[in-house]
Design a protein around this motif. Structure first.
Motif, PDB file in Angstrom:
ATOM      1  N   UNK A 565       0.827  -1.207   0.000  1.00  0.00           N
ATOM      2  CA  UNK A 565       0.000   0.000   0.000  1.00  0.00           C
ATOM      3  C   UNK A 565       0.864   1.262   0.000  1.00  0.00           C
ATOM      4  N   UNK A 566       1.930   1.270   0.812  1.00  0.00           N
ATOM      5  CA  UNK A 566       2.774   2.466   0.892  1.00  0.00           C
ATOM      6  C   UNK A 566       3.436   2.800  -0.423  1.00  0.00           C
ATOM      7  N   UNK A 567       3.939   1.781  -1.122  1.00  0.00           N
ATOM      8  CA  UNK A 567       4.613   2.032  -2.391  1.00  0.00           C
ATOM      9  C   UNK A 567       3.622   2.516  -3.445  1.00  0.00           C
ATOM     10  N   UNK A 568       2.383   2.011  -3.411  1.00  0.00           N
ATOM     11  CA  UNK A 568       1.392   2.468  -4.388  1.00  0.00           C
ATOM     12  C   UNK A 568       1.120   3.966  -4.269  1.00  0.00           C
ATOM     13  N   UNK A 569       1.325   4.540  -3.083  1.00  0.00           N
ATOM     14  CA  UNK A 569       1.037   5.970  -2.881  1.00  0.00           C
ATOM     15  C   UNK A 569       2.311   6.817  -2.794  1.00  0.00           C
ATOM     16  N   UNK A 570       3.480   6.215  -2.939  1.00  0.00           N
ATOM     17  CA  UNK A 570       4.709   6.965  -2.637  1.00  0.00           C
ATOM     18  C   UNK A 570       4.965   8.096  -3.628  1.00  0.00           C
ATOM     19  N   UNK A 571       4.459   8.004  -4.854  1.00  0.00           N
ATOM     20  CA  UNK A 571       4.731   9.029  -5.868  1.00  0.00           C
ATOM     21  C   UNK A 571       3.475   9.795  -6.298  1.00  0.00           C
ATOM     22  N   UNK A 572       2.454   9.823  -5.450  1.00  0.00           N
ATOM     23  CA  UNK A 572       1.228  10.532  -5.863  1.00  0.00           C
ATOM     24  C   UNK A 572       1.478  12.024  -6.048  1.00  0.00           C
TER      25      UNK A 572
END
Length: 748
Positions: A565-572
């Motif tokens: 989950x964290x990686x999916x949002x790391x570059x928002x």
């Protein structure tokens, strides 16, 4: 914090010590106390004990089972059918009229061995001597001679022929019985004696028919009287013998006993509803235990041991001197302190990093149990507490909290252990099962449907344990079956309540559970859908980084769901200016060539972190997810623009500060974010490799990881050198899976 927690738990869990009588049962009265007034007081405790004894001592109601009765009759009929089949080969018996030959003589002639039969035939000669024959043979010879003298030779020949046929049929039947006996001996179910033996063949047809009728009637009488389960075989056979002796012909009595013994079985079953009704009636019939006293009478003498009846009167007259039991309260506080120390030890042992808000939530959930007990006198809420703590903080924390809480509740509250033990069993199960994702190699409970299934299991466990605990007191288990069902339903209701509260507590205390992480990882979430639409290149980059990081996290036994989950949002944050990042330019004009200022380009690149945090807060992402946004870059140098700045700085007087080209950080504070920074650094390099060998790919990955290590980006992450090497091999394995060889398809 430690003192606050101990005082809070001691005051909440130990409320039984606030109103303890100094003059309690089995204590010595310091002085003689008299009744200030006349009174009739019910001894509730004694009354309840007597009613419980009445319930457990109530006799069970037994009723005959029609299905079993029918099966027993069918078994007996099968035995009769087998006997009739055996007797079919015998034809009629007696085979001649008894006026010609008596039944005893016919029996002998039919079963006599062949040598004896030949001796009888020789004895029919008028000149033969009968002295060498036994009495049965002599009698048979005399009867046959008499018949021959009074009848024609043709009639006599017919008689001898009838005897020969009867002997032949008898021998055939005898051989069949012998074969049956041999089969029974070799069978697993062999019996000491054959059901049908030679004596059965000697029964007359009349006696056999009468035996069948009498055996059926005997069976009906015994089934009507009832056969209890557990009745010994000896007593059953004795009852059968007594019944048979008065109704069955004497010659057939052994056979009748064997038939009944083989066919009959216990036919009584307990009528649970009637037994429960009788047990409750017995309990209701118990009169309340009333303790009476007249004004001025001595309640208890000085130096005497206080009995239950004395205590009831003392408490009624407020003479039991109730107050705070400081000694026991202080001892209980010591036990609470020990429990808190054990909790902290477990927390350090599993390297759990709990925040103050986490301690507060665990404290509040723990204190809810004594509050419920105080209000309801029976409900504890332990299943809901165990499920919530386990799902929030894992198996070790959940199981530890529930075990310690159960021990403290048994010491500090007056809840009966008949209610506490079942509820604790459900709570401990919930704490262990809901948090199983903390175990290495175990997947998390990712959906609320799985937790709902766990709730059903908790309800079943609580109901079964309640039944077992209370059956130890009341042998009539079905007398407490209804209460056990209600207890199981209560466990299910607590689980449902926990599921309903979980999302609110997650949001209020900023918690991340496997289920919430799975929901946040759904690509249909608004923020991820925007990322896929507005910055498709970044979204593809994110997916590959997530694949690398997830594989590494699983191998290192980290929180896989959090990493994904964290990686999916790391570059928002790149959505603030997607074309500022090369993966979104799709071969078009590079925006930074137009800017032509490395300082401004670096600011634009760094801004994706600050903008990402703003978006995360707007969408109320958990802080554990937000941590991936700055920590996946740490304080690394934006090398490309830093080198440009170095080249331009030679031609200008502008001061170059390395800090202008470094991210603001912080550096990774956990293994999960440490894995993310490494996966993010290796993604572009691995994606660019096409025909490289695994060895070359591994060398390149090790070079990148070494650079991050030497740049001190991982000093706070908890990752070791050995784990870094393991991560490198995992990244290469994932790269090989994405770039496996394919066959060359021919051109069309």
């Amino acid at each position: 914090m430690f003192v606050f927690v101990v005082l809070s738990l001691s005051s909440g869990l130990g409320y039984r010590f606030y109103n303890q009588p100094k003059l309690d049962v089995d204590k010595i009265a310091p002085q003689t106390l008299t009744a200030p007034s006349s009174a009739n007081v019910e001894d509730v405790k004694t009354t309840e004990e007597r009613r419980r004894e009445a319930r457990s001592g109530a006799s069970a109601v037994w009723v005959d089972d029609p299905v079993i009765n029918e099966q027993i009759h069918q078994n007996l009929q099968q035995l009769f059918t087998k006997g009739n089949q055996i007797r079919e080969n015998l034809d009629n018996f007696p085979f001649v009229k008894t006026s010609v030959l008596s039944t005893a003589t016919q029996t002998y002639l039919r079963q006599a061995p062949e040598p004896q039969w030949q001796q009888v035939l020789r004895g029919l000669d008028k000149n033969s001597n009968l002295t060498g024959l036994n009495s049965a043979q002599q009698l048979a010879v005399k009867k046959l001679r008499t018949y021959r003298e009074s009848n024609s030779s043709q009639a006599f020949a017919q008689l001898l022929k009838a005897i020969a046929q009867a002997r032949q049929r008898y021998n055939i039947s005898l051989k069949a019985l012998s074969a049956m006996s041999k089969d029974n001996t070799q069978s697993v179910y062999a019996q000491p004696e054959t059901l049908y033996d030679a004596t059965f063949l000697n029964l007359s047809d009349t006696d056999w028919q009468k035996t069948q009728i009498q055996v059926r009637q005997t069976l009906d009488r015994m089934l009507a009287q009832g056969i209890y389960p557990g009745l010994s075989k000896t007593n059953l056979n004795s009852a059968i013998g007594m019944q048979v002796s008065v109704s069955v012909p004497e010659t057939a009595q052994p056979l009748a006993r064997r038939l009944l013994s083989d066919a009959i079985a216990p036919n009584l079953i307990k009528d649970i509803e009637q037994t429960k009704l009788i047990a409750e009636q017995a309990a209701e019939a118990v009169e309340p235990a009333i303790v009476s006293i007249q004004k001025g009478e001595v309640t208890v003498k000085a130096g005497a041991k206080i009995t239950q009846a004395d205590f009831v009167l003392l408490d009624h007259f407020h003479l039991s001197q109730r107050g705070i039991d400081w000694l026991h309260l202080i001892r209980f506080s010591g036990m609470v302190g020990l429990a808190v120390a054990i909790f902290k030890l477990v927390e350090r042992r599993i390297y759990a990093k709990l925040r103050p808000s986490d301690y507060l939530l665990i404290l509040l959930l723990t204190l809810s149990a004594p509050l419920l007990i105080f209000l309801t006198k029976s409900f504890t809420g332990l299943p809901a507490i165990g499920l919530l703590v386990g799902s929030f903080y894992g198996t070790a924390i959940g199981g530890t909290v529930m075990v310690l809480l159960t021990i403290l509740l048994s010491m500090g509250t007056e809840l009966s252990w008949h209610y506490l033990v079942p509820s604790a069993a459900g709570g401990i199960l919930g704490g262990l099962m809901a948090g199983q994702w903390r175990f290495p190699g175990r997947e998390a409970l990712r959906t609320r449907e799985e937790l709902a299934t766990l709730g059903i299991l908790i309800g079943l466990t609580q109901g079964v344990v309640y039944l077992l605990v209370n059956t130890a007191i009341a042998p009539l288990w079905y007398a407490v079956l209804g209460a056990a069902v209600l207890n199981g339903l209560a466990g299910l209701v607590w689980s449902i309540l926990a599921l309903g509260l979980s999302p609110y507590l997650e949001a209020l205390f900023d918690l991340v559970t496997p289920i919430r992480l799975a929901e946040l990882s759904n690509p249909n979430r608004p923020l991820l859908k925007r990322l896929a639409d507005e910055a498709p290149g970044t979204f593809q980059h994110t997916l590959f980084v997530a694949t690398l990081a997830e594989a590494a996290a699983r191998a290192l036994n980290c929180n896989v769901e959090l990493v994904r989950a964290g990686v999916l949002y790391h570059d928002i944050g790149k959505m603030h200016d997607p074309l500022g990042f090369i993966e979104n330019q799709m071969g078009g004009i590079n925006k930074h060539d137009v800017i032509n200022d490395p300082w401004k380009s670096a600011e634009l690149i760094k801004k994706h972190v600050s903008e990402g945090l703003v978006m995360a807060r707007q969408h109320k992402l958990p802080s554990a997810i937000q941590a991936f946004i700055p920590e996946h870059q740490g304080t690394i140098l934006i090398a490309y623009f830093y080198q440009q700045a170095q080249q331009q700085q030679q031609n200008t007087e502008k001061v170059l500060h390395e800090s202008d080209f470094r991210y603001d950080g912080p550096i990774p504070q956990s293994k999960e974010t440490g894995i993310a920074i490494l996966a993010d650094a290796c993604e572009a390099a691995l994606r660019s490799l096409k025909d490289a060998t695994p060895e070359a790919a591994l060398a390149m990955v090790n070079k990148i990881l070494k650079a991050r290590w030497q740049d001190n980006q991982l000093v706070d992450s908890g990752l070791t050198r050995a784990e870094m090497s393991q991560i490198a091999h995992i990244f290469v394995q994932v790269w090989q899976q994405f770039h496996h060889q394919r066959i060359a398809y021919p051109k069309l």
